[in-house]
Design an enzyme around this catalytic site. Structure first.
Site, PDB file in Angstrom:
ATOM      1  N   CYS A   1       0.819  -1.172  -0.019  1.00 53.17           N
ATOM      2  CA  CYS A   1      -0.023  -0.123   0.093  1.00 53.17           C
ATOM      3  C   CYS A   1       0.934   1.372  -0.031  1.00 53.17           C
ATOM      4  O   CYS A   1       1.845   1.401   0.831  1.00 53.17           O
ATOM      5  CB  CYS A   1      -1.000  -0.063   1.130  1.00 53.17           C
ATOM      6  SG  CYS A   1      -1.157   1.471   2.240  1.00 53.17           S
TER       7      CYS A   1
ATOM      8  N   CYS B   1       1.188   3.682   3.227  1.00 48.40           N
ATOM      9  CA  CYS B   1       1.773   2.728   4.196  1.00 48.40           C
ATOM     10  C   CYS B   1       3.399   3.042   3.991  1.00 48.40           C
ATOM     11  O   CYS B   1       4.275   3.243   4.732  1.00 48.40           O
ATOM     12  CB  CYS B   1       1.804   1.184   4.120  1.00 48.40           C
ATOM     13  SG  CYS B   1      -0.119   0.948   4.335  1.00 48.40           S
TER      14      CYS B   1
ATOM     15  N   HIS C   1      35.270   8.584   9.570  1.00 48.81           N
ATOM     16  CA  HIS C   1      35.030   9.962   9.547  1.00 48.81           C
ATOM     17  C   HIS C   1      36.160  10.618   8.828  1.00 48.81           C
ATOM     18  O   HIS C   1      35.996  11.398   8.091  1.00 48.81           O
ATOM     19  CB  HIS C   1      34.798  10.339  11.015  1.00 48.81           C
ATOM     20  CG  HIS C   1      33.218  10.018  11.364  1.00 48.81           C
ATOM     21  ND1 HIS C   1      32.242  10.360  10.745  1.00 48.81           N
ATOM     22  CD2 HIS C   1      32.933   9.496  12.536  1.00 48.81           C
ATOM     23  CE1 HIS C   1      31.119   9.741  11.419  1.00 48.81           C
ATOM     24  NE2 HIS C   1      31.603   9.285  12.508  1.00 48.81           N
TER      25      HIS C   1
ATOM     26  N   TRP D   1      27.905  10.727   9.323  1.00 48.35           N
ATOM     27  CA  TRP D   1      27.498  11.371  10.565  1.00 48.35           C
ATOM     28  C   TRP D   1      26.170  11.245  10.883  1.00 48.35           C
ATOM     29  O   TRP D   1      25.961  10.785  12.124  1.00 48.35           O
ATOM     30  CB  TRP D   1      27.836  12.855  10.242  1.00 48.35           C
ATOM     31  CG  TRP D   1      26.927  13.582  11.263  1.00 48.35           C
ATOM     32  CD1 TRP D   1      27.481  13.991  12.654  1.00 48.35           C
ATOM     33  CD2 TRP D   1      25.786  14.369  11.177  1.00 48.35           C
ATOM     34  NE1 TRP D   1      26.423  14.907  13.076  1.00 48.35           N
ATOM     35  CE2 TRP D   1      25.538  15.169  12.262  1.00 48.35           C
ATOM     36  CE3 TRP D   1      24.953  14.707   9.777  1.00 48.35           C
ATOM     37  CZ2 TRP D   1      24.479  15.871  12.382  1.00 48.35           C
ATOM     38  CZ3 TRP D   1      23.801  15.358  10.079  1.00 48.35           C
ATOM     39  CH2 TRP D   1      23.596  16.197  11.346  1.00 48.35           C
TER      40      TRP D   1
ATOM     41  N   HIS E   1      25.815   7.515  11.919  1.00 50.89           N
ATOM     42  CA  HIS E   1      26.489   7.218  13.316  1.00 50.89           C
ATOM     43  C   HIS E   1      25.478   7.661  14.315  1.00 50.89           C
ATOM     44  O   HIS E   1      25.447   6.971  15.252  1.00 50.89           O
ATOM     45  CB  HIS E   1      27.809   7.942  13.164  1.00 50.89           C
ATOM     46  CG  HIS E   1      28.802   7.724  14.522  1.00 50.89           C
ATOM     47  ND1 HIS E   1      29.951   8.249  14.708  1.00 50.89           N
ATOM     48  CD2 HIS E   1      28.616   6.815  15.630  1.00 50.89           C
ATOM     49  CE1 HIS E   1      30.414   7.683  15.537  1.00 50.89           C
ATOM     50  NE2 HIS E   1      29.468   6.928  16.351  1.00 50.89           N
TER      51      HIS E   1
ATOM     52  N   VAL F   1      22.886   5.026  14.876  1.00 51.03           N
ATOM     53  CA  VAL F   1      23.549   3.847  15.939  1.00 51.03           C
ATOM     54  C   VAL F   1      23.488   4.662  17.402  1.00 51.03           C
ATOM     55  O   VAL F   1      23.091   3.857  18.278  1.00 51.03           O
ATOM     56  CB  VAL F   1      24.836   3.754  15.350  1.00 51.03           C
ATOM     57  CG1 VAL F   1      25.496   2.557  16.250  1.00 51.03           C
ATOM     58  CG2 VAL F   1      24.781   3.102  13.994  1.00 51.03           C
ATOM     59  N   ASN F   2      23.912   5.667  17.505  1.00 50.32           N
ATOM     60  CA  ASN F   2      23.991   6.377  18.761  1.00 50.32           C
ATOM     61  C   ASN F   2      22.638   6.367  19.607  1.00 50.32           C
ATOM     62  O   ASN F   2      22.535   5.953  20.546  1.00 50.32           O
ATOM     63  CB  ASN F   2      24.605   7.766  18.821  1.00 50.32           C
ATOM     64  CG  ASN F   2      26.086   7.808  18.357  1.00 50.32           C
ATOM     65  OD1 ASN F   2      26.800   6.890  18.549  1.00 50.32           O
ATOM     66  ND2 ASN F   2      26.334   9.010  17.989  1.00 50.32           N
TER      67      ASN F   2
ATOM     68  N   TRP G   1      25.335  13.728  18.085  1.00 53.66           N
ATOM     69  CA  TRP G   1      26.805  14.358  18.223  1.00 53.66           C
ATOM     70  C   TRP G   1      26.840  15.329  17.099  1.00 53.66           C
ATOM     71  O   TRP G   1      26.331  14.859  16.121  1.00 53.66           O
ATOM     72  CB  TRP G   1      27.656  13.269  18.221  1.00 53.66           C
ATOM     73  CG  TRP G   1      29.186  13.582  18.430  1.00 53.66           C
ATOM     74  CD1 TRP G   1      29.888  13.518  19.559  1.00 53.66           C
ATOM     75  CD2 TRP G   1      29.706  14.281  17.205  1.00 53.66           C
ATOM     76  NE1 TRP G   1      31.184  14.179  19.332  1.00 53.66           N
ATOM     77  CE2 TRP G   1      31.322  14.514  18.061  1.00 53.66           C
ATOM     78  CE3 TRP G   1      29.762  14.500  15.979  1.00 53.66           C
ATOM     79  CZ2 TRP G   1      32.316  14.884  17.277  1.00 53.66           C
ATOM     80  CZ3 TRP G   1      31.097  14.864  15.369  1.00 53.66           C
ATOM     81  CH2 TRP G   1      32.314  15.151  15.833  1.00 53.66           C
TER      82      TRP G   1
END
Ligand SMILES: Cc1cc2nc3c(=O)[nH]c(=O)nc-3n(C[C@H](O)[C@H](O)[C@H](O)COP(=O)(O)OP(=O)(O)OC[C@H]3O[C@@H](n4cnc5c(N)ncnc54)[C@H](O)[C@@H]3O)c2cc1C
Ligand SMILES: *[C@@H]1O[C@H](CO)[C@@H](O)[C@H](O)[C@H]1NC(C)=O
Ligand SMILES: *[C@@H]1O[C@H](CO)[C@@H](O)[C@H](O)[C@H]1NC(C)=O
Ligand SMILES: *[C@@H]1O[C@H](CO)[C@@H](O)[C@H](O)[C@H]1NC(C)=O
Ligand SMILES: *[C@@H]1O[C@H](CO)[C@@H](O)[C@H](O)[C@H]1NC(C)=O
Length: 814
Positions: free
Chosen positions: A79, A82, A423, A485, A488, A491-492, A510
């Site tokens: 859909c 959705c 990074h 960035w 990351h 994930v943080n 961050w």
């Protein structure tokens, strides 16, 4: 997480089922299929999204009797609305991640065959439907549907709060949300042992007070209450003129205004979470790290938290090239491609010292010259160690973490270094790469490295999910810097509060407002927004090569001297071991088992074979004498050849941070759940009643968690060998059984070298089995292979039978 884990395992079975359907076509495929389930994700959400994925097996345990309220989205993957809504729902999940103990998000794909019945049982007629299940819902509860719900994060968050406020029974972890009064504040410190009371003054229509209250529900030593602008007593007492605004209130009527850049939810939550004494509940109290630790431990190296250190980058290279790669005795196929890309990106962009750059270049040109389909790690290792003794070429041995030091040995370190390294590389690529180079060059190299080698497999899977989802959008070197960035930060966000988080280095979005206040701003609706025009220059400067500090680096001349010694020691050791081997073979002509196994590995050339045998000797003679847990900041004693020889494998054995992380990560939400038992909230009686249930649930989850293997058979086998975390990572589940087998044999051998004394008797038995010619692993592998081959046979039998029947049917047709 435990719940998600359960779901992940059931996905494994689902996928093997879909595999079954393919049997007739590729009987052999089945075998691979069973061992390594494809990583493909059905539905709109993946386990990385912090949304519970519902299915018929877990729906009852998630929705019924839950201590948290649950908002569930019923959607159909076909859909369009959705699909359009799914990014909003995912952002919502990230946005209210801290609320989990009080309210959690779930989703179910009603288009999936196995869910159809379930969705009709919940009377779902249109998609997407959002339903609210209050805490302790009955098993037959159909939930309350949100009518015409908003399609933006803020609107949804407000609707969730509305429902939370009006629900009964109250989730035990949910703090009170109603406005407070002067009378309540006056008696607050008499009944509560909390260090900080934060009062958010706001208009009645504002949700900020309640949002911040929920944002802090997992933190101790701070309580947040909202005060309405109509609460005249308090407003005049504190002299409040601005709404919203936040004040910290202390016993005896002292108060101060909370200083923030912008009066908005995100800024309040961030500032309150970082107040002194405020800690995540259920975490051990902070250890103060600024005092030096024991002499047996590595000395703490003071550092500036807002700087990048070359020592971390070199340590990361050492760990990645000498430890992580060492788990792969042979590197071929995708893994070899990944390795070549990784080294080539490092050669191009790593802002290293001349000696290190020379080494990277020599590894790069060696790899480029390898035209065969595979290389052995031993051969690579010779280049890494500069055995050819090219001048001014070296990668320092060992690790010296500085900016990536953890307050405990299993925290931070290598994964921290990995992030920092990439990074730096994306930033270098932006500032140095000529126009026309592939903007995704560094990111693809990282993605491939992580997929092929990164030891933390759940991390690798999550990272791959993110890359698959959005890496295509990267179209310039600037967007590559920003992409890494922002991922990351995802994930943080996901792992904030997990046990793998160092309490002294909490996971934040961050850079913090203190580091870069211009990076943070708000939208028109007062929602937090990153100011990317400011973030990019901040990153460019923070990770720029000119700002990298060189403190604690070992001197180049020292590095080179050590390398020379090491090579000399190695040569000497080789000679000695060859002599020893000769005498042993003279004495014991019937010693071929070990050699056989080694030969079975790969033909590693005669030199390597002697190396392997030496390692055998070294391992027997001096187990575990080498540096522990990568703590190699102390000059390593190089002189002893035995130690030198055991080193490669020893390192592979000591992979502290990853081991810690992998074992702990699945428990992240369990901590959260336990924590609210400690909280002092609303109805105490209710809480008491609840706590028994909470415990019950937690226990249940811990049990659920035990089967654990998210990654299928490979990891189960690994766990069986008691080497979880040492799992060498193969290119995306594309192993064949033969390689798996060899790896296991090798691992069994490795295991043998480092058994502790208590296990010596065990080793004795192992040896005796070995002398007959079979190890336990051999036997269990035989059993597994036997099962697999008989399944293949059955599959082929069914296939041909089917075909025959079809043919007969055709023939019998007139
Ligand atoms: C590819 C990858 C995937 C991972 N996936 C998981 C996972 O799924 N689950 C898990 O438990 N652990 C995962 N980890 C490990 C985890 O992300 C941390 O690296 C680890 O917990 C150590 O955390 P840290 O406090 O040292 O900070 P890290 O997150 O490692 O960050 C290192 C340093 O980078 C800086 N930094 C922080 N955020 C940013 C940002 N957004 N942009 C730029 N610089 C920043 C800070 O100075 C910080 O100290 C993963 C690591 C990697 C490399
Ligand atoms: C929920 O709790 C009730 C009463 O506490 C109990 O009878 C029921 O079995 C529980 N249901 C589930 C699914 O745990
Ligand atoms: C809460 O604050 C008090 C007072 O400063 C402190 O003694 C206590 O250790 C803190 N609690 C935690 C869990 O840190
Ligand atoms: C030093 O280490 C020992 C054992 O590991 C420990 O008992 C002791 O408390 C430590 N001392 C300090 C000052 O950390
Ligand atoms: C750390 O580095 C920042 C940025 O260069 C600098 O402003 C700050 O003074 C440094 N702090 C210390 C303690 O040296």
């Amino acid at each position: 997480m435990a719940r998600r884990l359960g779901r992940a395992t059931s996905r494994f079975t689902e996928e093997t089922q879909t595999c079954h359907k393919r049997i007739p076509a590729f009987a052999v495929w089945l075998c691979f299929c069973l061992v390594f389930p494809p990583a493909a994700e059905a539905g709109l959400y993946s386990p990385s999204d912090q949304i519970i994925l519902l299915n018929p097996e877990n729906v009852e345990s998630v929705l019924a009797n839950s201590t948290a309220a649950i908002v569930a989205e019923f959607y159909a993957s076909w859909c369009g609305h959705c699909v359009a809504f799914s990014p909003v729902y995912k952002s919502l999940a990230r946005d209210i991640k801290e609320w989990k103990p009080a309210v959690d998000l779930a989703a179910i794909d009603c288009a999936a065959q196995q869910n159809i019945k379930l969705c009709s049982a919940y009377s779902i007629t249109g998609y997407p439907t959002l339903k609210f299940f209050h805490a302790y819902s009955k098993a037959d509860s159909k939930g309350e549907a949100y009518k015409a719900f908003p399609r933006d994060v803020q609107g949804l968050r407000h609707r969730i709060i509305d429902k939370l406020e009006n629900q009964e029974p109250w989730p035990p972890a949910c703090p009170p949300l109603e406005p407070t009064s002067q009378a309540e504040i006056d008696s607050f410190f008499e009944t509560n042992n909390v260090q900080h009371l934060a009062l958010i003054f706001e208009k009645a229509s504002s949700y900020i007070g309640r949002e911040v209250t929920l944002d802090l529900l997992q933190f101790e030593n701070v309580t947040v209450r909202r005060v309405l602008s109509t609460e005249q007593d308090l407003v005049t007492k504190l002299g409040v003129t601005e709404f919203p605004s936040c004040y910290l209130y202390y016993p005896k009527g002292n108060f101060t205004r909370l200083k923030v850049n912008i009066e908005a939810r995100h800024f309040y939550s961030y500032a309150l979470q970082r107040l002194p004494g405020v800690v995540r509940s259920g975490r051990p109290p902070l250890v103060h790290i600024d005092h030096p630790t024991n002499s047996t431990e590595e000395p703490w190296r003071p550092f500036n938290r807002s700087r990048v250190y070359m020592a971390d980058l070199e340590s990361t290279l050492h760990y990645s090239l000498r430890v992580e790669l060492a788990a792969h005795s042979v590197i071929r196929g995708n893994a070899l491609v990944s390795l070549k890309k990784y080294i080539s990106v490092l050669t191009k962009y790593f802002p290293g010292r001349p000696v290190v750059m020379n080494l990277l270049r020599s590894v790069d040109s060696w790899l480029q010259n390898q035209s065969g389909g595979e290389i052995t790690y031993e051969a690579l290792r010779k280049i890494l160690d500069n055995s050819a003794q090219s001048p001014d070429t070296a990668l320092p041995e060992g690790v010296r973490w500085v900016g990536c030091q953890g307050s405990q040995p299993h925290l931070r370190r290598f994964p921290c270094g990995m992030w920092t390294l990439f990074h730096v590389l994306t930033v270098q690529a932006k500032s140095t790469s000529p126009r026309g180079t592939d903007p995704k060059e560094v990111l693809s190299a990282m993605r491939n490295y992580v997929r092929s080698f990164f030891g933390c497999r759940p991390c690798a899977e999550h990272f791959e999910n993110m890359a698959r989802e959005s890496m295509v959008e990267v179209d310039s070197t600037s967007s590559a810097v920003l992409w890494l960035w922002s991922r990351h930060n995802r994930v943080n966000n996901r792992i904030a509060g997990a046990l793998s988080e160092d309490p002294n280095f909490p996971k934040i979005q961050w850079p913090s407002p203190e580091m870069c206040s211009a990076c943070h701003t708000v939208r028109d609706n007062r929602e937090h927004k990153w100011n990317k025009e400011q973030v990019l220059p901040f990153l460019m400067s923070y990770f720029s090569s000119s700002r990298i500090l060189t403190d604690y680096l070992e001197d180049e001349s020292q590095v080179l001297a050590k390398q020379r010694e090491a090579i000399a020691a190695q040569k000497h050791g080789e000679r000695r071991a060859r002599e020893a081997l000769d005498s042993v073979t003279h004495l014991l002509p019937s010693q071929p088992t070990v050699q056989e196994e080694e030969e079975e590995e790969e033909d590693e050339g005669t030199q390597d074979e002697t190396m392997a045998d030496e390692e055998e000797e070294g391992g027997e003679g001096a187990p575990a004498a080498d540096e522990m847990g990568g703590k190699t900041s102390e000059p390593t004693p190089w002189a002893k050849p035995e130690m030198e020889l055991g080193r490669g494998r020893q390192r592979a054995h000591n992979r502290p941070s990853i081991v810690g992380m992998r074992m702990r990560e699945p428990q992240e939400d369990i901590v959260d759940l336990d924590s609210f038992v400690n909280q002092h909230y609303k109805a105490k009686a209710l809480r008491l009643a609840a706590s028994s249930r909470v415990k019950q649930r937690t226990l249940q989850r811990k049990v659920e968690q035990e089967p654990g293997p998210v990654f299928g058979l490979g990891m189960e086998m690994d766990a069986g060998l008691g080497m979880v975390g040492l799992q060498p990572v193969e290119a995306d589940f594309d192993l064949d059984v033969g390689r798996q087998r060899k790896r296991l044999q090798k691992r069994e051998l490795i295991g043998q070298y480092y058994v502790e004394e208590a296990e010596l008797s065990h080793r004795g038995r192992w040896m005796s089995v070995l002398s007959i010619g079979f190890s336990k692993v051999d036997i269990s592998l035989c059993v597994i292979l036997y099962c697999l081959s008989s399944m293949c046979l059955v599959a082929m039998y069914l296939f041909f039978k089917n075909r025959l029947r079809l043919r007969r049917a055709k023939v019998s047709l007139p």
